[in-house]
Design a protein around this motif. Sequence first.
Motif, PDB file in Angstrom:
ATOM      1  N   ALA A  74       8.410 -64.246 -33.648  1.00 24.51           N
ATOM      2  CA  ALA A  74       8.790 -62.986 -32.994  1.00 24.51           C
ATOM      3  C   ALA A  74       8.257 -61.788 -33.766  1.00 24.51           C
ATOM      4  CB  ALA A  74      10.310 -62.903 -32.863  1.00 24.51           C
ATOM      5  N   THR A  75       8.411 -61.792 -35.092  1.00 24.54           N
ATOM      6  CA  THR A  75       7.936 -60.648 -35.874  1.00 24.54           C
ATOM      7  C   THR A  75       6.409 -60.589 -35.893  1.00 24.54           C
ATOM      8  OG1 THR A  75       8.166 -61.890 -37.946  1.00 24.54           O
ATOM      9  CG2 THR A  75      10.019 -60.475 -37.293  1.00 24.54           C
ATOM     10  N   ASP A  76       5.759 -61.745 -35.916  1.00 28.56           N
ATOM     11  CA  ASP A  76       4.286 -61.758 -35.846  1.00 28.56           C
ATOM     12  C   ASP A  76       3.812 -61.102 -34.555  1.00 28.56           C
ATOM     13  OD1 ASP A  76       4.099 -63.097 -38.264  1.00 28.56           O
ATOM     14  OD2 ASP A  76       3.617 -65.047 -37.355  1.00 28.56           O
ATOM     15  N   ARG A  77       4.442 -61.455 -33.449  1.00 31.67           N
ATOM     16  CA  ARG A  77       4.031 -60.903 -32.152  1.00 31.67           C
ATOM     17  C   ARG A  77       4.326 -59.414 -32.067  1.00 31.67           C
ATOM     18  NH1 ARG A  77       6.488 -64.928 -27.941  1.00 31.67           N
ATOM     19  NH2 ARG A  77       5.611 -63.435 -26.471  1.00 31.67           N
ATOM     20  N   LEU A  78       5.461 -58.986 -32.624  1.00 28.85           N
ATOM     21  CA  LEU A  78       5.774 -57.551 -32.631  1.00 28.85           C
ATOM     22  C   LEU A  78       4.801 -56.763 -33.503  1.00 28.85           C
ATOM     23  CD1 LEU A  78       9.661 -57.681 -32.837  1.00 28.85           C
ATOM     24  CD2 LEU A  78       8.324 -56.635 -30.984  1.00 28.85           C
ATOM     25  N   ASP A  79       4.381 -57.368 -34.618  1.00 28.77           N
ATOM     26  CA  ASP A  79       3.513 -56.677 -35.579  1.00 28.77           C
ATOM     27  C   ASP A  79       2.023 -56.836 -35.301  1.00 28.77           C
ATOM     28  OD1 ASP A  79       5.872 -56.022 -36.839  1.00 28.77           O
ATOM     29  OD2 ASP A  79       5.658 -57.490 -38.452  1.00 28.77           O
ATOM     30  N   ALA A  80       1.672 -57.617 -34.292  1.00 28.89           N
ATOM     31  CA  ALA A  80       0.267 -57.959 -34.059  1.00 28.89           C
ATOM     32  C   ALA A  80      -0.589 -56.765 -33.644  1.00 28.89           C
ATOM     33  CB  ALA A  80       0.155 -59.062 -33.008  1.00 28.89           C
ATOM     34  N   GLY A  81       0.021 -55.719 -33.180  1.00 24.09           N
ATOM     35  CA  GLY A  81      -0.765 -54.563 -32.759  1.00 24.09           C
ATOM     36  C   GLY A  81      -1.285 -54.683 -31.344  1.00 24.09           C
ATOM     37  N   THR A  82      -0.963 -55.765 -30.672  1.00 24.47           N
ATOM     38  CA  THR A  82      -1.374 -55.909 -29.275  1.00 24.47           C
ATOM     39  C   THR A  82      -0.335 -55.236 -28.392  1.00 24.47           C
ATOM     40  OG1 THR A  82      -0.265 -58.040 -29.106  1.00 24.47           O
ATOM     41  CG2 THR A  82      -2.600 -58.085 -29.679  1.00 24.47           C
ATOM     42  N   THR A  83      -0.780 -54.817 -27.237  1.00 19.14           N
ATOM     43  CA  THR A  83       0.128 -54.159 -26.312  1.00 19.14           C
ATOM     44  C   THR A  83       1.012 -55.196 -25.636  1.00 19.14           C
ATOM     45  OG1 THR A  83      -1.564 -52.482 -25.929  1.00 19.14           O
ATOM     46  CG2 THR A  83       0.250 -52.588 -24.348  1.00 19.14           C
ATOM     47  N   VAL A  87       9.223 -55.735 -21.024  1.00 19.89           N
ATOM     48  CA  VAL A  87      10.123 -56.876 -20.945  1.00 19.89           C
ATOM     49  C   VAL A  87       9.888 -57.820 -22.125  1.00 19.89           C
ATOM     50  CG1 VAL A  87      10.734 -58.921 -19.573  1.00 19.89           C
ATOM     51  CG2 VAL A  87      10.338 -56.716 -18.437  1.00 19.89           C
ATOM     52  N   GLU A  88       8.616 -58.111 -22.409  1.00 19.13           N
ATOM     53  CA  GLU A  88       8.299 -59.006 -23.517  1.00 19.13           C
ATOM     54  C   GLU A  88       8.721 -58.387 -24.847  1.00 19.13           C
ATOM     55  OE1 GLU A  88       4.559 -61.586 -25.334  1.00 19.13           O
ATOM     56  OE2 GLU A  88       4.136 -59.942 -23.951  1.00 19.13           O
ATOM     57  N   ARG A  89       8.439 -57.096 -25.017  1.00 15.59           N
ATOM     58  CA  ARG A  89       8.816 -56.407 -26.254  1.00 15.59           C
ATOM     59  C   ARG A  89      10.327 -56.447 -26.450  1.00 15.59           C
ATOM     60  NH1 ARG A  89       6.986 -53.197 -30.016  1.00 15.59           N
ATOM     61  NH2 ARG A  89       8.154 -51.424 -30.777  1.00 15.59           N
ATOM     62  N   GLU A  90      11.091 -56.178 -25.399  1.00 20.56           N
ATOM     63  CA  GLU A  90      12.549 -56.192 -25.507  1.00 20.56           C
ATOM     64  C   GLU A  90      13.066 -57.597 -25.808  1.00 20.56           C
ATOM     65  OE1 GLU A  90      16.212 -55.165 -26.163  1.00 20.56           O
ATOM     66  OE2 GLU A  90      14.588 -53.698 -25.938  1.00 20.56           O
TER      67      GLU A  90
END
Length: 152
Positions: A74-83, A87-90
Motif C-alpha cells: 500500500a505504501t509503495d503504491r501511494l509513494d510511487a508517484g503514479t496518478t 477511489v484507489e487512493r482512498e
Amino acid sequence: MDGKHMQIGEVAARTELSLRTIRHYEETGLVAPSARSQGGFRLYTEADVARLMVIRRMKPLGFPLDQMRDLLDATDRLDAGTTLDAVEREALLERVRTYERAAAEQVEKLRVQLARAEDFALTLRARLERNAPATPVQDRGTPGPTRPGRGR
C-alpha cells in the motif's frame, strides 16, 4: 536519495537486524536488494533501509509477514508517484489507517504490560527493603582478614 549503495553488513548495522534476518526478508519478498555488485553481493539503497525499518518496527507489535507485505504494498503504491484515481487512493489510505489503528492498539497493550512489569519490580524492591537487615551481617562462611601471629 543520493544513489549510494550499501552492502548487507552496513545495512545490518544501520537497521540493527542480523544478516540472516535481512536475507529471510528477501526470501519472503518483503525487501529485495536494489542491485548486485559485479561479485554478486547484495547492494541496498536508503529506500531499502527505510523499508527494512518499517518491517523492524512492525515485528515487535506482532504483525505477521503477510500484513507487513500488505502495508508495504500500500505504501509503495501511494509513494510511487503514479496518478491514482480517487477511489484507489482512498482504498490505499484506508489500508494504511487500519495498520495505524492496529499499531496504536498494540502500543497501548504494551504500555499496560510495561506498567504492570514496573509495578511488579517496585513491589519486589519494596519487599526486599522491608526485609533487609538493619546492619550488614558478615558472612560467617567467609574468613575475615588474618591477624598477625595467628597464621593460616
